[in-house]
Design an enzyme around this catalytic site. Structure first.
Site, mmCIF file in Angstrom:
data_model
loop_
_atom_site.group_PDB
_atom_site.id
_atom_site.type_symbol
_atom_site.label_atom_id
_atom_site.label_comp_id
_atom_site.label_asym_id
_atom_site.label_seq_id
_atom_site.Cartn_x
_atom_site.Cartn_y
_atom_site.Cartn_z
ATOM 1 N N GLY A 69 46.958 40.736 37.653
ATOM 2 C CA GLY A 69 48.265 40.563 37.019
ATOM 3 C C GLY A 69 48.892 41.880 36.582
ATOM 4 C CG ASP A 91 34.907 39.827 25.467
ATOM 5 O OD1 ASP A 91 36.091 39.690 25.129
ATOM 6 O OD2 ASP A 91 34.033 38.956 25.283
ATOM 7 C CE1 TYR A 121 51.335 34.070 25.864
ATOM 8 C CE2 TYR A 121 53.664 33.538 26.053
ATOM 9 C CZ TYR A 121 52.586 34.337 26.379
ATOM 10 O OH TYR A 121 52.753 35.412 27.218
ATOM 11 C CG ASP A 177 54.194 35.089 41.493
ATOM 12 O OD1 ASP A 177 53.343 34.276 41.104
ATOM 13 O OD2 ASP A 177 54.741 35.036 42.608
ATOM 14 C CB SER A 208 47.100 33.456 34.088
ATOM 15 O OG SER A 208 48.233 34.135 33.642
HETATM 16 P P1 NAD Z 1 46.604 37.098 33.959
HETATM 17 O O1 NAD Z 1 46.776 36.159 32.796
HETATM 18 O O2 NAD Z 1 46.678 36.549 35.321
HETATM 19 O O3 NAD Z 1 45.233 37.865 33.794
HETATM 20 C C1 NAD Z 1 44.716 38.118 32.517
HETATM 21 C C2 NAD Z 1 43.538 39.054 32.609
HETATM 22 O O4 NAD Z 1 43.002 39.143 31.290
HETATM 23 C C3 NAD Z 1 42.414 38.569 33.517
HETATM 24 O O5 NAD Z 1 42.026 39.616 34.389
HETATM 25 C C4 NAD Z 1 41.302 38.214 32.531
HETATM 26 O O6 NAD Z 1 39.996 38.407 33.062
HETATM 27 C C5 NAD Z 1 41.609 39.182 31.394
HETATM 28 N N1 NAD Z 1 41.015 38.763 30.128
HETATM 29 C C6 NAD Z 1 40.963 37.511 29.602
HETATM 30 N N2 NAD Z 1 40.264 37.513 28.459
HETATM 31 C C7 NAD Z 1 39.880 38.788 28.239
HETATM 32 C C8 NAD Z 1 39.097 39.428 27.258
HETATM 33 N N3 NAD Z 1 38.565 38.736 26.243
HETATM 34 N N4 NAD Z 1 38.893 40.756 27.335
HETATM 35 C C9 NAD Z 1 39.396 41.475 28.377
HETATM 36 N N5 NAD Z 1 40.121 40.929 29.369
HETATM 37 C C10 NAD Z 1 40.356 39.595 29.299
HETATM 38 O O7 NAD Z 1 47.627 38.308 33.786
HETATM 39 P P2 NAD Z 1 49.132 38.316 33.278
HETATM 40 O O8 NAD Z 1 49.797 36.996 33.544
HETATM 41 O O9 NAD Z 1 49.725 39.582 33.803
HETATM 42 O O10 NAD Z 1 49.018 38.397 31.685
HETATM 43 C C11 NAD Z 1 48.739 39.615 31.032
HETATM 44 C C12 NAD Z 1 49.423 39.617 29.690
HETATM 45 O O11 NAD Z 1 50.827 39.429 29.848
HETATM 46 C C13 NAD Z 1 48.975 38.513 28.718
HETATM 47 O O12 NAD Z 1 48.914 39.061 27.413
HETATM 48 C C14 NAD Z 1 50.101 37.496 28.818
HETATM 49 O O13 NAD Z 1 50.227 36.706 27.655
HETATM 50 C C15 NAD Z 1 51.290 38.403 28.991
HETATM 51 N N6 NAD Z 1 52.490 37.783 29.578
HETATM 52 C C16 NAD Z 1 52.416 37.142 30.777
HETATM 53 C C17 NAD Z 1 53.582 36.606 31.336
HETATM 54 C C18 NAD Z 1 53.583 35.929 32.687
HETATM 55 O O14 NAD Z 1 54.561 35.247 33.004
HETATM 56 N N7 NAD Z 1 52.563 36.094 33.485
HETATM 57 C C19 NAD Z 1 54.804 36.751 30.668
HETATM 58 C C20 NAD Z 1 54.836 37.408 29.440
HETATM 59 C C21 NAD Z 1 53.671 37.946 28.917
#
Ligand code: NAD
Length: 245
Positions: free
Chosen positions: A16, A57, A147, A181, A184
């Site tokens: 991501g 982690d 959230y 995109d 998750s």
């Molecule tokens: P994703 O959710 O697909 O991947 C998340 C990653 O976090 C994974 O690689 C997972 O292994 C890792 N992870 C989970 N728990 C963890 C832990 N305890 N320690 C270390 N790593 C851990 O990626 P994404 O959608 O790009 O989301 C990343 C961030 O962006 C998150 O904080 C999410 O809330 C935020 N966000 C996402 C969106 C969206 O639409 N995707 C929009 C706004 C904000």
């Protein structure tokens, strides 16, 4: 090479936006410590210049301290780890709220506590970038009680750190993406009875009529990490395809 001579720590860099941003920071010359709780996701960094990938982690405070202690320097922290809970205030449980606060907020607090003394000792400032979301204090979204609550807290945390360390040259900003995109997001779509309709609903949130690619978020992180942003602190940057116009 806007980030030559800078060292960055990125959490949740396995996939991501974390991955896209770690690669973009490294491409600009930063020495990137790309971390994720899932070690298997880090294999993709093999052979990538300027990246050192290692498991971390962020729910383990001591482990964060240990990784930061290994780093020869720290100029940039990108607190990316986070998780999306679905449901209203009546559907949320105490355990779910606790888990989300720990991952979305407390882990950022721990990582900042780990890097700040090192940044201060180096005496050359630093840039902390915290992952928030448009969902939170900028915009309320349906079924995002836990959230939105936690991501709003990230903005408060960000502004507080920015206010306390502005005189030390340490900048702290929050990133507030719309829908992006990522694996998750795809999981959230697939979890729906009608995934096609769910994707359309996610697309419809953006007046641009599409979902962002993670690579479209990375340039803002590179900017905030760089010396082009030396006058920028305490801000919550919406990057959302017009969702909050
Ligand atoms: P994703 O959710 O697909 O991947 C998340 C990653 O976090 C994974 O690689 C997972 O292994 C890792 N992870 C989970 N728990 C963890 C832990 N305890 N320690 C270390 N790593 C851990 O990626 P994404 O959608 O790009 O989301 C990343 C961030 O962006 C998150 O904080 C999410 O809330 C935020 N966000 C996402 C969106 C969206 O639409 N995707 C929009 C706004 C904000």
């Amino acid at each position: 090479m806007r980030l030559k001579n800078k060292t960055a720590l990125v959490t949740a860099a396995g996939q991501g936006m974390g991955r896209a941003c770690a690669l973009a920071l490294a491409a600009e010359g930063a020495q990137v410590w790309a971390t994720d709780v899932k070690a298997s996701l880090l294999a993709g960094y093999e052979g990538v210049a300027n990246v050192r990938a290692l498991p971390l982690d962020v729910l383990d405070k001591d482990a964060i301290q240990r990784v930061v202690a290994q780093m020869p320097a720290i100029d940039v922290l990108f607190n990316c780890a986070g998780y999306v809970h679905g449901g209203t205030v009546l559907q949320a449980t105490d355990d779910e709220l606790n888990f989300a606060f720990n991952l979305n907020v407390r882990a950022q607090f721990w990582a900042i506590q780990a890097v700040l003394p090192k940044m201060l000792a180096q005496g050359r400032g630093g840039s902390i970038i915290n992952m928030a979301s448009v969902c939170g204090s900028i915009k309320g979204l349906p079924n995002r009680f836990v959230y939105g609550t936690t991501k709003a807290a990230v903005i408060g945390l960000t502004k507080s750190v920015a206010a306390d360390y502005v005189a030390d040259g340490i900048r702290c900003n929050a990133l507030c993406p719309g829908t992006v995109d990522t694996p998750s997001l795809q999981d959230r779509i697939n979890a729906n009875a009608d995934p096609e309709a769910a994707r359309k609903a996610f697309v419809a949130r953006q007046p641009m009529g599409r979902i962002a690619q993670a690579e479209e978020i990375a340039p803002l992180v590179v900017f905030l990490a760089s010396d082009e942003a030396t006058f920028v602190t305490g801000q919550a940057y919406a990057i959302d395809g017009g969702m909050t116009i």
